[in-house]
Design a protein around this motif. Structure first.
Motif, short mmCIF file in Angstrom:
data_model
loop_
_atom_site.label_atom_id
_atom_site.label_comp_id
_atom_site.label_asym_id
_atom_site.label_seq_id
_atom_site.Cartn_x
_atom_site.Cartn_y
_atom_site.Cartn_z
N ALA A 383 -4.02 7.18 1.57
CA ALA A 383 -3.00 6.30 0.99
C ALA A 383 -3.39 4.85 1.20
CB ALA A 383 -1.66 6.58 1.65
N GLU A 384 -2.94 3.96 0.29
CA GLU A 384 -3.22 2.53 0.41
C GLU A 384 -2.64 2.00 1.73
OE1 GLU A 384 -4.58 0.02 -1.22
OE2 GLU A 384 -5.27 1.03 -3.02
N PRO A 385 -3.39 1.19 2.45
CA PRO A 385 -2.83 0.56 3.66
C PRO A 385 -1.65 -0.34 3.27
CG PRO A 385 -5.21 0.29 3.60
CD PRO A 385 -4.80 0.85 2.28
N HIS A 386 -0.85 -0.72 4.24
CA HIS A 386 0.25 -1.66 4.02
C HIS A 386 -0.31 -2.92 3.34
CE1 HIS A 386 3.14 -4.86 5.13
NE2 HIS A 386 4.02 -3.88 4.91
N SER A 387 0.51 -3.52 2.43
CA SER A 387 -0.05 -4.59 1.58
C SER A 387 -0.55 -5.79 2.38
CB SER A 387 0.99 -5.03 0.55
OG SER A 387 2.07 -5.65 1.18
N SER A 388 -0.05 -5.98 3.61
CA SER A 388 -0.54 -7.10 4.41
C SER A 388 -2.02 -6.96 4.74
CB SER A 388 0.28 -7.22 5.69
OG SER A 388 0.16 -6.01 6.42
#
Lengths: 405, 581
Positions: A383-388
């Protein structure tokens, strides 16, 4: 005689010039009848453009809506446009209605309040995505969408390579991030990735960071901070320090845009590359943009996956018509058409289980192209990491390797 | 009455050129000083500049802009004068003019892409070099072209594009009656004193010509230091040139980067200004050295070197043009085309069909804008020129006028266009066609003016005098005498305006907010895509569109005036006027 002809030409050119201008005002006056929806979306792919043309024809027939695809070279152009309108106090008459975004373009628009909120739940077809069971359609890179954008398609990262090149070089296609480095060392100049400004560029860095930090993976799903960065960066830097000198142009120049990767694999200057749309590879082969020896696969140590969205701007003047268009984009017919490999091949966001049997049948495909991804093989999705993390990784990268514009 | 009207037209022209540029500059000056309310920046300070100058690569970017801009202009000037010196008294000159003319109207983006096709490690030249070897995989992109960190490929591409322009400017000056008679006198003196033709050219002809084309050359220089398309496609990015960085910052997702972008735009103005000073300084040095050499009495001036270099340059252009045409045409119809084959496996019209399907709207937009812009530019320019004749102004006013004419060309586009968009958002936000029209006019009018001015100066004023003495009003003289006799020149200037309007990328994109798609915006968008073949189709369409305008300009007047026998001579005549561009 010449004078006569000259006058004719002047008069004619005045007519030519004046007539469309008159037609234009008529159009605007008739705006009530056929609303115009301007969809700002990246225009660099013939498949995507062709699909949107089909959508435009469909919404014209079905709802009498004029859909204009404004082709962007860079999505941030449209984001800047909306911001400039907001700055100038144009709150009702924006030139952007719909915009194809995700990740940080969305985060930026959300931060500056450039999108309409909570409109997605109004759409009938949104329930087909089964949002309660499927949080990926309401979270964009870890950022809650708050109904500002509707999910449109799904993608995961795949790699593709020139089998003839690997045969000539006597090598096997790398299956893990470590094997990729060994390949690049054995055969320098045949791989590269775009700069982290580019969507695929930062995605490659995320994939590398995730794959090289199997033990620390939890850190990526919380907001990035100095501590978590210090934990994951050393292995990433060690890897990239080794990789860069072996890359295309010795890593001194890196591509600005991901689409150039496909072009260079096509001309043979690169032997392998990667993409977020598995289906674009076989379809590029059928359009002769990639040679027939290209093969597609997923890395064994995981494949980065995410959802992309359609946002509605806060200052669109045709919101009702724009919502109708988005609802159509989410219909099983439009989603199935989009998933067809010969059209675009973008995975659907609908939950196939919750569709009727006849709608499910729309998504079945028979002919599998030899260059296409073998979907029967199991794939580990990351899954994509957190947007930060996007900004944090990018800034750290620029800090270390220099700002490359 | 008519005289009054033409004076109004003259003022309109000055305002049209100055207001958008100055408004645009104001629009970047405020954000550069930290004032940009939209993102909550409300205080004026120099902090943004401090941030800008603390960037690690900033001086390297400035250096790259200066090096590629000044270097390419010097190279182009040298090349142009070498060619002229070698061929100015031969029949070859006409052929060379014909050869180079297409380069003038070929958009920069298209030219950069075309060079990429030819020079890249899998390009035509590499394929030819690989004939007879066993290479199945092209080189791994470590050659200097493209994307070298020193900016050499950008420099080369810019000078290839600038050289024809400088030659054509010089020829238009040399063909003016007054200059021509003066120069032929000089040449006779030089020859009589036993100077070789090359030495005569450099010692007697060039100083006169150069002084006359200095302003256009400075415009070329500003353009070269601030161009975006060529460094974007062919340049390196570690770092890039300043102009590319500016565009990048303006489009950056982090909107506060616009402050940095604006300050960099101000810096770009300074860099282009610095480049102007450098070139003027170089001119001084050449004049100083030249004066010393002038009196020495050498009858020759590196004659064989000049001839060799000139022939080499012509050969290079012929090889390049041939290779570009071949590879672009082939790619546009190619099925699979593996390296190192010289021919594709088969041909298909698939890519043409794909392009044509999407082209209806962009094509009509391009035509509509181009015709609108070019026609009104011609009208404005004609009235302005007429006012010069009817009511000559003082010397200072004249000088101010020519500076304002060149203002849009002397201020880098990346510096003022973004500011202009901000300004246009304040007034008439809905009038996208109007804004785009203005943004195009700013670039089209100067070139149309330059082209028409040459024709006007060549016009034999005695016809007008005769008509006037027969009792005709100024309007009648203008309409019945001047317009018909200048018709072919007007058509050429019109075609030129059309071509320049067609080729505008940044002004179209920014002023219309992307809502007016033209052939050029579609072409640049397609380059950001992945299909080499589709890109090739767009390059061809981009090249053909302006040519259609010029073909019309060459054949229409001839066909209208006298159907058959005069076509050839008129074609030649109007070509000569084109060189005023």
């Amino acid at each position: 005689m010449q004078v006569f002809f000259f006058s004719c030409i002047v008069v004619l050119s005045v007519f030519v010039v004046a007539k469309p201008a008159v037609g234009k005002t008529n159009d605007e006056a008739a705006g009530e009848k056929t609303p115009l929806v301007r969809f700002h979306a990246w225009g660099g792919s013939a498949q995507v453009n062709g699909y949107l043309q089909w959508v435009a024809e469909q919404v014209k027939i079905r709802f009498n809506i004029e859909l204009q695809h404004v082709k962007l070279a860079d999505t941030s152009d449209a984001v800047s446009r909306v911001l400039a309108e907001k700055a100038a106090g144009n709150h009702k008459n924006g030139s952007v209605d719909l915009i194809w975004i995700n990740g940080e373009n969305f985060a930026a628009m959300k931060k500056h309040d450039l999108l309409s909120a909570s409109w997605v739940d109004e759409l009938d077809n949104f329930s087909l995505t089964n949002p309660d069971e499927n949080p990926a359609v309401t979270k964009d890179f870890g950022e809650p969408t708050l109904g500002m954008e509707a999910p449109w398609g799904k993608a995961s990262m795949v790699f593709y390579y020139r089998s003839a090149h690997f045969y000539t070089l006597g090598l096997m296609a790398p299956k893990t991030i470590e094997e990729l480095l060994r390949f690049s060392q054995k055969s320098p100049g045949r791989f590269t990735y775009p700069v982290p400004n580019d969507y695929l560029g930062i995605s490659f860095i995320k994939y590398a960071a995730l794959a090289l930090n199997k033990d620390n993976r939890g850190l990526f799903y919380q907001p990035a901070n100095d501590k978590s960065l210090n934990a994951v960066l050393p292995s990433l830097w060690a890897y990239l320090d080794a990789l860069h000198p072996t890359m295309w142009q010795q890593g001194k120049h890196m591509l600005r845009q991901a689409s150039q990767l496909q072009r260079l694999v096509g001309t043979g200057e690169l032997s392998m590359a990667f993409s977020f749309t598995a289906s674009e590879i076989p379809s590029a082969v059928t359009r002769f943009d990639l040679p027939e020896d290209v093969r597609t696969y997923s890395m064994q140590d995981g494949s980065l996956a995410n959802v992309h969205f359609v946002g509605l701007t806060y200052n669109s003047k045709n919101k009702a018509a724009a919502k109708t268009v988005v609802n159509f984009l989410l219909s099983p017919q439009a989603q199935a058409k989009k998933q067809a490999v010969e059209v675009w091949g973008d995975d659907t966001v609908l939950d196939l289980e919750s569709l009727s049997a006849s709608d499910q049948a729309l998504f079945v495909e028979d002919n599998i192209h030899p260059s296409a991804l073998d979907k029967s093989q199991p794939t580990i999705l990351l899954a994509e990491p957190h947007s930060s993390w996007t900004d944090a990784l990018r800034e750290a990268w620029y800090e270390r390797y220099g700002a490359r514009y | 009455m008519f005289a009054q009207f033409t004076r109004v037209a003259r003022w309109c022209l000055v305002l049209l050129l100055c207001v958008p540029v100055l408004a645009g500059l104001v629009g970047v000056a405020f954000p550069a000083l930290g004032y940009f309310p939209a993102i909550g920046a409300n205080t004026l300070s120099l902090d943004v500049f401090k941030t800008l100058f603390s960037l690690k690569d900033i001086w390297q970017m400035v250096w790259l802009s200066l090096f590629t801009g000044v270097g390419s202009t010097l190279l182009a000037i040298a090349g142009a004068f070498l060619l002229l010196a070698s061929f100015y008294q031969s029949n070859w000159l006409n052929k060379i003019q014909g050869l180079l003319s297409p380069f003038l109207v070929f958009p920069h983006a298209g030219a950069a892409i075309a060079l990429l096709f030819v020079f890249s490690p899998s390009g035509v030249f590499a394929r030819i070099a690989a004939v007879g070897t066993n290479a199945a995989i092209p080189g791994a992109g470590d050659a200097f072209f493209p994307n070298d960190p020193w900016g050499l490929s950008v420099l080369l591409a810019l000078s290839l594009k600038e050289l024809p322009f400088i030659i054509l400017m010089a020829l238009s000056v040399m063909s003016q009656p007054l200059v021509k008679s003066k120069l032929s006198g000089y040449i006779k003196v030089g020859t009589a004193l036993g100077y070789s033709p090359v030495a005569t050219f450099f010692k007697l002809v060039m100083p006169v010509v150069f002084a006359q084309i200095k302003l256009p050359i400075l415009a070329v220089l500003v353009f070269a230091t601030s161009n975006v398309e060529i460094p974007l496609i062919l340049g390196g990015n570690n770092p890039s040139t300043l102009a590319v960085a500016i565009m990048h910052w303006f489009n950056h997702i982090d909107l506060s980067m616009r402050l940095l972008a604006s300050s960099a735009a101000v810096l770009q103005v300074a860099v282009s200004g610095g480049a102007l000073l450098l070139l003027l300084g170089a001119e001084r040095v050449v004049i100083y050295v030249g004066r010393k050499r002038l009196a020495k009495g050498n009858r020759r001036f590196f004659d064989s070197f000049v001839h060799g270099a000139a022939h080499g340059t012509v050969a290079l252009y012929i090889a390049l043009i041939g290779a570009v045409i071949y590879s672009v045409l082939m790619y546009s119809i190619a099925k699979q085309w593996a390296y190192p084959d010289l021919f594709p496996e088969g041909t298909t019209l698939l890519h043409w069909r794909t392009a044509v399907e999407t082209l209806a709207t962009p094509l009509s937009n391009s035509l509509l804008l181009g015709i609108l812009v070019s026609t009104s530019a011609i009208a404005l320019v004609l009235f302005t020129l007429e006012s010069e004749h009817l009511k000559p102004v003082g010397k200072n006013a004249e000088r101010a006028f020519s500076v304002s004419l060149f203002l849009p060309l002397l201020v880098p586009g990346v510096a003022f266009l973004y500011g202009l968009v901000w300004f246009q958002q304040l007034v008439l936000q809905d009038a996208v066609w109007f804004h785009t029209y203005i943004a195009h006019m700013v670039y089209v009018v100067p070139y149309v003016f330059l082209s028409m001015a040459v024709a006007y100066r060549k016009f034999d004023i005695r016809y007008a005098m005769v008509a006037q003495s027969l009792g005709k009003t100024p309007w009648q003289v203008f309409y019945h005498v001047k317009l018909p006799s200048l018709f072919s020149a007007i058509m050429v200037a019109w075609a030129l305006g059309l071509a320049i309007s067609f080729s505008q990328y940044l002004p179209t994109l920014l002023a219309s907010g992307g809502t007016i798609a033209t052939i050029t915006t579609e072409a640049v968008a397609s380059v950001s895509g992945s299909s080499t073949r589709l890109t090739a189709v767009f390059v061809i369409i981009q090249a053909i569109m302006p040519l259609v305008g010029f073909l019309m300009a060459w054949y229409l007047p001839a066909a209208l005036v006298k159907p058959s026998d005069k076509v050839r001579s008129l074609k030649k005549k109007s070509r000569a006027v084109l060189h005023g561009a």
